[in-house]
Design a protein around this motif. Sequence first.
Motif, PDB file in Angstrom:
ATOM      1  N   ARG A  79       0.803  -1.216   0.000  1.00 31.55           N
ATOM      2  CA  ARG A  79       0.000   0.000   0.000  1.00 31.55           C
ATOM      3  C   ARG A  79       0.837   1.268   0.000  1.00 31.55           C
ATOM      4  O   ARG A  79       0.316   2.352  -0.266  1.00 31.55           O
ATOM      5  CB  ARG A  79      -0.944   0.017   1.201  1.00 31.55           C
ATOM      6  N   HIS A  80       2.124   1.164   0.279  1.00 28.73           N
ATOM      7  CA  HIS A  80       2.980   2.347   0.352  1.00 28.73           C
ATOM      8  C   HIS A  80       3.540   2.755  -1.018  1.00 28.73           C
ATOM      9  O   HIS A  80       4.321   3.720  -1.083  1.00 28.73           O
ATOM     10  CB  HIS A  80       4.139   2.092   1.318  1.00 28.73           C
ATOM     11  N   TRP A 562      14.040  10.127   2.443  1.00 29.56           N
ATOM     12  CA  TRP A 562      12.620  10.449   2.343  1.00 29.56           C
ATOM     13  C   TRP A 562      12.057   9.953   1.010  1.00 29.56           C
ATOM     14  O   TRP A 562      12.801   9.647   0.069  1.00 29.56           O
ATOM     15  CB  TRP A 562      12.387  11.963   2.459  1.00 29.56           C
ATOM     16  N   GLY A 563      10.750   9.894   0.934  1.00 30.91           N
ATOM     17  CA  GLY A 563      10.091   9.536  -0.309  1.00 30.91           C
ATOM     18  C   GLY A 563       8.640   9.971  -0.269  1.00 30.91           C
ATOM     19  O   GLY A 563       8.008  10.011   0.791  1.00 30.91           O
ATOM     20  N   ILE A 564       8.124  10.327  -1.416  1.00 33.96           N
ATOM     21  CA  ILE A 564       6.719  10.677  -1.543  1.00 33.96           C
ATOM     22  C   ILE A 564       6.242  10.256  -2.924  1.00 33.96           C
ATOM     23  O   ILE A 564       6.978  10.403  -3.910  1.00 33.96           O
ATOM     24  CB  ILE A 564       6.480  12.187  -1.306  1.00 33.96           C
ATOM     25  N   ASN A 565       5.056   9.690  -2.999  1.00 28.31           N
ATOM     26  CA  ASN A 565       4.496   9.341  -4.301  1.00 28.31           C
ATOM     27  C   ASN A 565       3.029   9.744  -4.350  1.00 28.31           C
ATOM     28  O   ASN A 565       2.331   9.767  -3.332  1.00 28.31           O
ATOM     29  CB  ASN A 565       4.698   7.857  -4.629  1.00 28.31           C
ATOM     30  N   ASN A 610       1.343   8.769  -0.677  1.00 30.24           N
ATOM     31  CA  ASN A 610       2.106   8.044   0.338  1.00 30.24           C
ATOM     32  C   ASN A 610       3.402   8.799   0.589  1.00 30.24           C
ATOM     33  O   ASN A 610       4.076   9.234  -0.358  1.00 30.24           O
ATOM     34  CB  ASN A 610       2.435   6.623  -0.126  1.00 30.24           C
ATOM     35  N   ALA A 611       3.763   8.963   1.839  1.00 25.06           N
ATOM     36  CA  ALA A 611       4.980   9.703   2.186  1.00 25.06           C
ATOM     37  C   ALA A 611       5.714   8.984   3.311  1.00 25.06           C
ATOM     38  O   ALA A 611       5.089   8.294   4.144  1.00 25.06           O
ATOM     39  CB  ALA A 611       4.645  11.128   2.596  1.00 25.06           C
ATOM     40  N   ARG A 612       7.025   9.141   3.340  1.00 30.27           N
ATOM     41  CA  ARG A 612       7.827   8.517   4.387  1.00 30.27           C
ATOM     42  C   ARG A 612       9.051   9.363   4.681  1.00 30.27           C
ATOM     43  O   ARG A 612       9.577  10.065   3.800  1.00 30.27           O
ATOM     44  CB  ARG A 612       8.275   7.121   3.967  1.00 30.27           C
ATOM     45  N   VAL A 613       9.531   9.319   5.918  1.00 33.03           N
ATOM     46  CA  VAL A 613      10.809   9.899   6.333  1.00 33.03           C
ATOM     47  C   VAL A 613      11.476   8.897   7.257  1.00 33.03           C
ATOM     48  O   VAL A 613      10.867   8.436   8.234  1.00 33.03           O
ATOM     49  CB  VAL A 613      10.622  11.247   7.054  1.00 33.03           C
ATOM     50  N   VAL A 624       8.661   7.394   9.869  1.00 36.71           N
ATOM     51  CA  VAL A 624       7.314   7.935  10.003  1.00 36.71           C
ATOM     52  C   VAL A 624       6.663   7.897   8.623  1.00 36.71           C
ATOM     53  O   VAL A 624       7.288   8.293   7.622  1.00 36.71           O
ATOM     54  CB  VAL A 624       7.336   9.371  10.555  1.00 36.71           C
ATOM     55  N   PHE A 625       5.395   7.454   8.562  1.00 42.44           N
ATOM     56  CA  PHE A 625       4.739   7.194   7.288  1.00 42.44           C
ATOM     57  C   PHE A 625       3.328   7.768   7.296  1.00 42.44           C
ATOM     58  O   PHE A 625       2.648   7.792   8.324  1.00 42.44           O
ATOM     59  CB  PHE A 625       4.660   5.683   7.030  1.00 42.44           C
ATOM     60  N   GLY A 626       2.902   8.225   6.121  1.00 41.42           N
ATOM     61  CA  GLY A 626       1.545   8.708   5.952  1.00 41.42           C
ATOM     62  C   GLY A 626       0.934   8.173   4.670  1.00 41.42           C
ATOM     63  O   GLY A 626       1.613   8.079   3.635  1.00 41.42           O
ATOM     64  N   ASN A 627      -0.342   7.800   4.736  1.00 37.68           N
ATOM     65  CA  ASN A 627      -1.075   7.286   3.568  1.00 37.68           C
ATOM     66  C   ASN A 627      -2.412   8.017   3.475  1.00 37.68           C
ATOM     67  O   ASN A 627      -3.251   7.886   4.371  1.00 37.68           O
ATOM     68  CB  ASN A 627      -1.327   5.782   3.686  1.00 37.68           C
ATOM     69  N   TYR A 628      -2.579   8.774   2.393  1.00 35.16           N
ATOM     70  CA  TYR A 628      -3.843   9.480   2.170  1.00 35.16           C
ATOM     71  C   TYR A 628      -4.599   8.800   1.036  1.00 35.16           C
ATOM     72  O   TYR A 628      -4.031   8.523  -0.033  1.00 35.16           O
ATOM     73  CB  TYR A 628      -3.592  10.939   1.798  1.00 35.16           C
ATOM     74  N   VAL A 629      -5.890   8.529   1.256  1.00 38.29           N
ATOM     75  CA  VAL A 629      -6.749   7.906   0.245  1.00 38.29           C
ATOM     76  C   VAL A 629      -7.998   8.758   0.098  1.00 38.29           C
ATOM     77  O   VAL A 629      -8.661   9.098   1.085  1.00 38.29           O
ATOM     78  CB  VAL A 629      -7.131   6.466   0.632  1.00 38.29           C
TER      79      VAL A 629
END
Length: 704
Positions: A79-80, A562-565, A610-613, A624-629
Amino acid sequence: MLRKSLMTSAGVLIASAACNAAGAQSLDYDVMTELFGEAVTNSATGKPQRASEVPAAMVIITQEDIQRLPERDIPGILRHYAGVDMARWTAGAQDVGIRGYNQPLSPRLLVLIDGRQVYLDHFGYTAWRTLPVQLSEIQQIELIKGPQSALYGFNAVSGVVNIITKDPLKHDTSFNVTANTTFEGTDEVNAVLSYNMNDKIGIRLSAGVGQEKEYGYNNTYLNDADNFFATYSYDAAEDIQLSGTMNFQFAPNTTGMIELSHAHVNQMDMQPNFFTANARYRLFSARGRVESDTDWGLISASLYRNTGTLTSVGSSFAVADPEYIQPSKNTVTVFQLQDLFQVGTSNTFRIGFEWRSNVLESSPDPRNGDTQYKVLSLSGMWDRAITPTLRSTVAVRVDRLDLERTGTVDDIYWFTAADFDREITEPSYNLGLVWNKGEMGIFRANASRGVQTPSLSEFGLTQLTGSPTAVSILDAGNPLIKPTIVQNYEIGWDRALKTLADMRLSVFYQKSEDLKSFLSYHPTLNPPDAPEVSTRFDNVGESSAWGIELDLSGDAPFNLDWGINYTYEKVNDDLVGVFGVFDRPYYTPGQVVRNRYTGFEDSTPNHKVNARVNWTKDNWHLGVFGNYVDEVTYPDRWLISNGRTYDTDVSAYLALSFRADYRVNDHLALNVIGRNVNFGNDGVRTNRATREESSIWAGISADF
């Protein structure tokens, strides 16, 4: 001239890699990844190649990535990543879709472990909790987006997930034990032993056992007296997985493998009609493979057999005696033969043959007969280095399916035995170009045609459920149903943005024709003298989708990465109701009523982020991770009596998670995982039926 062999010794691998030739299954992932400074794969075309040369949108998730994510299962890991839709319906039931079109028991994504299908053919989906693999034994997870039928056959129409495990012949002897627990009543323990006896034999044994507390229910239309959950629900999802693999080195150029696995799972499933079911899975598989580097190329042969039983007691059977429900048995036997060879230094070819037998017994009365088909498949691939910077790939495949049914066709069934005497022949293809422009990046363009063959249940399982004194329900297939055809077109661009970030961009368009749907209850389908209420499958029209996937990642000061998609997707359905009944507003102004359960235009989120640091220093790691749907709308059955479905909205949500690891020494590591920590104890509604809750895992991992 024909190259004499595709030897896989380290020296020849280095030479072969320049012209993209190496042993497909003999590929040493660790050596090759270290050599080229990037992941390597053979899942995209059937031949080994660097990830940057793959002519498809592909993500390779390494063991290091797995150890950094705040997840304890493969759907959670997926899901990330951009383009992935993950629905966690219950504690045990998840579905993963690629580029939209996700639904309960999603049929469009093919899932493999080391090339062996773990996708369940009886209904056409993947029961993820049954996979006989532990996270610590995974080498990498290869996620290929878009139709891949030319290499993997039918049902790989939205993509492929190939889980590659570690080869015990190429790793030192080791033993890993991992335990995780939560305060909410979720526990799991797994162990993996990899034993390298000598240069000729390697053995890997793995076992896992666990349970996860069931989520809170969100059924707005049934009161407590009628609520199926109150009577038949499991309190937790429970699972046991066992697996054993033995790898052989028969000769310098010949290897072999034997694999056995078993899964025993009890869980709540989500059915295509958006009601839950008590599901009991008992799955077993056996596989053998041999591979030899010969004067005629790298020849490999594989034979495997998957056998499984599924007992499913659904909410529509609340008045029935659950002991009357007998398991459905599905047996799949597959033989594969392939030759991978080179002509000169610029051309790599692969030719393949596959034979498949698939049998599903009717239940509860086997006298109703078996629904079965046999498939013969021929495939080929040509990969050519046109110039040092431009490569092309052409892959084609033809599948011929012969359907039949044994036994007596019941009089209440509206099809005859002659309807099952059917042949389906469908071609599929993948075309790709990869252009490496140096500092400008790597450009990709591809086109593909995928074929989603109906499952055995969709073709013709007749399952009479309920007891003789209760309401009977006929779950029936349709031997005349057509395959779904998916056309996909895509362009991609990968580029390093100086020292700031690595970028990956994909734009795609796809069209699906003859989509299949599970139909709601309809009491008038059978002859007038048959009292059974019926459900069945049929084709309901076409749908198109286009989308954009953008992925950025990089390093930052202070030991940060970091990463963001971001994914945007727009689905346009052109679907109709069946039996001559079209969708229409009903009762409430503006509310759409359907007599089918398929509709992707509203159930596919338009936006996902999806974002991560991650911070890493010495023995510490913190992520730390975030998932927006985005918001979606699911069909939601309300009135069973009229056989129509109604829409239910699910609001957009943001899930926040974290992971903290501390390595005590070379043998011991501790971790704390917080999944969806902002959801709280009451949970957040992420789907039509349940409320997903937050969970905090404490784990320990020991290596010997």
